[in-house]
Design a protein around this motif. Structure first.
Motif, mmCIF file in Angstrom:
data_model
loop_
_atom_site.group_PDB
_atom_site.id
_atom_site.type_symbol
_atom_site.label_atom_id
_atom_site.label_comp_id
_atom_site.label_asym_id
_atom_site.label_seq_id
_atom_site.Cartn_x
_atom_site.Cartn_y
_atom_site.Cartn_z
ATOM 1 N N ASN A 79 9.482 1.578 2.222
ATOM 2 C CA ASN A 79 8.418 2.091 3.091
ATOM 3 C C ASN A 79 7.807 3.380 2.548
ATOM 4 O O ASN A 79 6.608 3.597 2.638
ATOM 5 C CB ASN A 79 8.955 2.380 4.499
ATOM 6 C CG ASN A 79 9.367 1.137 5.280
ATOM 7 O OD1 ASN A 79 9.654 1.229 6.446
ATOM 8 N ND2 ASN A 79 9.426 -0.024 4.670
ATOM 9 N N LYS A 122 5.696 2.953 -3.631
ATOM 10 C CA LYS A 122 4.455 3.127 -4.402
ATOM 11 C C LYS A 122 4.693 3.991 -5.646
ATOM 12 O O LYS A 122 3.975 3.891 -6.628
ATOM 13 C CB LYS A 122 3.408 3.779 -3.493
ATOM 14 C CG LYS A 122 2.129 4.183 -4.181
ATOM 15 C CD LYS A 122 1.165 4.770 -3.179
ATOM 16 C CE LYS A 122 -0.010 5.499 -3.802
ATOM 17 N NZ LYS A 122 -0.402 5.164 -5.127
ATOM 18 N N ILE A 166 7.862 -5.429 4.561
ATOM 19 C CA ILE A 166 7.869 -4.868 3.203
ATOM 20 C C ILE A 166 9.286 -4.876 2.633
ATOM 21 O O ILE A 166 9.507 -5.203 1.470
ATOM 22 C CB ILE A 166 7.352 -3.420 3.223
ATOM 23 C CG1 ILE A 166 5.902 -3.376 3.649
ATOM 24 C CG2 ILE A 166 7.528 -2.770 1.866
ATOM 25 C CD1 ILE A 166 5.474 -1.984 4.091
ATOM 26 N N GLN A 208 -3.409 -5.383 6.704
ATOM 27 C CA GLN A 208 -2.616 -4.155 6.541
ATOM 28 C C GLN A 208 -1.484 -4.385 5.528
ATOM 29 O O GLN A 208 -1.218 -3.551 4.658
ATOM 30 C CB GLN A 208 -2.041 -3.759 7.903
ATOM 31 C CG GLN A 208 -1.374 -2.407 7.910
ATOM 32 C CD GLN A 208 -0.643 -2.112 9.212
ATOM 33 O OE1 GLN A 208 -0.260 -3.026 9.948
ATOM 34 N NE2 GLN A 208 -0.437 -0.852 9.503
ATOM 35 N N HIS A 213 -2.938 -4.673 1.999
ATOM 36 C CA HIS A 213 -3.340 -3.334 1.536
ATOM 37 C C HIS A 213 -2.113 -2.576 1.013
ATOM 38 O O HIS A 213 -2.152 -1.966 -0.061
ATOM 39 C CB HIS A 213 -3.981 -2.575 2.702
ATOM 40 C CG HIS A 213 -4.369 -1.171 2.361
ATOM 41 N ND1 HIS A 213 -5.439 -0.871 1.558
ATOM 42 C CD2 HIS A 213 -3.798 0.021 2.693
ATOM 43 C CE1 HIS A 213 -5.526 0.438 1.418
ATOM 44 N NE2 HIS A 213 -4.541 1.008 2.088
ATOM 45 N N PHE A 214 -1.014 -2.644 1.759
ATOM 46 C CA PHE A 214 0.203 -1.947 1.326
ATOM 47 C C PHE A 214 0.700 -2.531 -0.002
ATOM 48 O O PHE A 214 1.075 -1.798 -0.925
ATOM 49 C CB PHE A 214 1.301 -2.059 2.390
ATOM 50 C CG PHE A 214 2.518 -1.224 2.060
ATOM 51 C CD1 PHE A 214 2.679 0.037 2.604
ATOM 52 C CD2 PHE A 214 3.485 -1.688 1.169
ATOM 53 C CE1 PHE A 214 3.780 0.821 2.276
ATOM 54 C CE2 PHE A 214 4.581 -0.918 0.829
ATOM 55 C CZ PHE A 214 4.738 0.342 1.387
ATOM 56 N N LYS A 249 -1.321 -1.277 -2.895
ATOM 57 C CA LYS A 249 -1.048 0.126 -3.219
ATOM 58 C C LYS A 249 0.327 0.279 -3.880
ATOM 59 O O LYS A 249 0.516 1.125 -4.754
ATOM 60 C CB LYS A 249 -1.077 0.985 -1.943
ATOM 61 C CG LYS A 249 -2.448 1.148 -1.358
ATOM 62 C CD LYS A 249 -3.246 2.137 -2.176
ATOM 63 C CE LYS A 249 -4.663 2.261 -1.644
ATOM 64 N NZ LYS A 249 -5.553 2.922 -2.597
#
Ligand code: FEO
Length: 399
Positions: free
Chosen positions: A197, A201, A296, A322, A325-326, A329
């Motif tokens: 979480n 990234k 995730i 959403q 998008h995550f 990224k």
């Protein structure tokens, strides 16, 4: 745990547990809470490493006052400026105005930007050291693990690495603070959810930091969240290494967004094809019900990913949008991906999903399968075939 807890004869945990906050960063659920870890080194000079969130300042200051027994604090080392660790700085320096704050150039910038603090700040360079008497601290800049100013502090005397967010996890420290005092299996899931979480990234930067730190003789890891790793620091180093390399297990996650059940039917058909090929770990999630945090986490773990969406307002269904998008990224890789969707007249949802799958660094199992209104037998057969092909790729895939 309102008293400082001894780690070595001169180093103590002065962190706090947060069981009140519902969402970390106002985003991520905390069913088991989180700890904000801070440390104090009682040497000829006294140093604190990181502070805690402003909501727990009172408890934090009480612990400090208790252990100081009238002594003063010489240094506050700031490894990370995110407010869950910097939120008590202002109160601390108001009570102990003689403190010198230690940080790098970016830390100094952030101190000014967040709190207007510019005085008594000593800027250190990468690799610079500071002696407290017996303990020698060395500062290792590890940018973007998790913010640009992030650094880690290594105490050569004790072999302790104060690692900031790296090697941290969700979950409060319930009576135990050390890895040998608690059930690591319970924490492993919360560590993985924290990593995926919050840190995912920045995985390439975690890999760089691991390489940079590989020459240090680390006996104990003291992160800003979660357990202190004194018995088996290798466990958490290896765990973070695997997470940041995006090492995946055999299994498939299917996530769908469905308003009236037609896209859900498609998900069930894909799952049947996957099961037919002998995959045993299959998780189907309704994106409207299961929080992104858990989606995730499982996606990061399992090699196969299938996403389905109805079309909504000329695009993907919002919870799916959403998620995608995550994933973009976080630059997800080492996965095999399939997509499907239903639509009533225009079908942009599935087109957007297909475009995500093609531009990702994952292996895309073509074709994307779409269904007008509700899936008919031919679409259901194609979905079963997609599931079978994807499962075979998952089994054959080498990370
Ligand atoms: Fe726990 Fe990036 O702060």
């Amino acid at each position: 745990m309102d008293k400082a807890i001894e780690i070595t004869d001169e180093i103590y945990w002065i962190g706090v547990n947060d069981r009140e906050t519902h969402l970390f960063e106002a985003l991520w659920p905390l069913p088991y809470g989180v700890s904000y870890n801070s440390y104090i080194i009682m040497d000829e000079k006294v140093a604190i490493v990181d502070t805690v969130k402003f909501t727990a300042t009172g408890t934090f200051l009480d612990k400090i006052s208790d252990i100081l027994c009238g002594r003063d604090i010489d240094y506050l080392v700031i490894n990370h400026m995110e407010p869950d660790h910097s939120g008590s700085i202002r109160s601390l320096i108001e009570l102990y105005p003689g403190i010198t704050i230690i940080g790098n150039r970016k830390t100094a910038e952030f101190l000014d930007n967040f709190y207007g603090i510019v005085d008594n700040v000593k800027v250190v360079e990468d690799g610079e050291s500071l002696s407290l008497g017996k303990h020698d601290l060395t500062f290792h800049l590890t940018p973007m693990v998790h913010w640009p100013e992030t650094m880690m502090t290594y105490d050569r005397t004790s072999g302790i690495l104060f690692s900031g967010d790296a090697f941290g996890g969700f979950g409060t420290l319930d009576g135990s603070i050390f890895d040998d005092e608690l059930n690591i299996k319970f924490f492993a899931d919360e560590i993985s959810r924290y990593y995926t979480n919050i840190v995912a990234k920045f995985s390439p930067m975690v890999q760089s930091a691991l390489k940079k730190l590989s020459g240090l003789d680390i006996s104990i890891i003291c992160a800003t969240h979660g357990p202190i790793w004194r018995k088996n620091p290798e466990f958490i180093i290896d765990y973070y290494d695997r997470l940041s390399r995006q090492e995946t297990e055999e299994g498939v996650v299917i996530v769908y967004g469905s308003m009236y059940g037609n896209t859900k039917k498609m998900a069930e058909a894909v799952a049947r094809g996957i099961a037919h090929e002998g995959i045993r770990n299959i998780r189907i999630y309704d994106a409207s019900k299961t929080h992104l945090s858990y989606l995730i986490n499982d996606i990061w773990r399992y090699r196969g990913l299938v996403i389905g969406s109805c079309t909504y307002n000329g695009g993907m269904f919002p919870p799916i949008s959403q998620l995608v998008h995550f994933m973009e990224k976080a630059r997800v890789k080492n996965h095999v991906v399939g997509v499907f969707g239903s639509y009533s007249w225009s079908g942009e949802g599935i087109k957007d999903l297909e475009s995500f799958a093609r531009s990702s660094s994952c292996k895309f199992i073509e074709p994307a399968v779409s269904a007008l209104a509700c899936p008919k037998d031919d679409a259901l057969a194609s979905l079963f075939d997609m599931g079978s092909s994807l499962a075979r790729e998952v089994k054959a895939f080498k990370c």
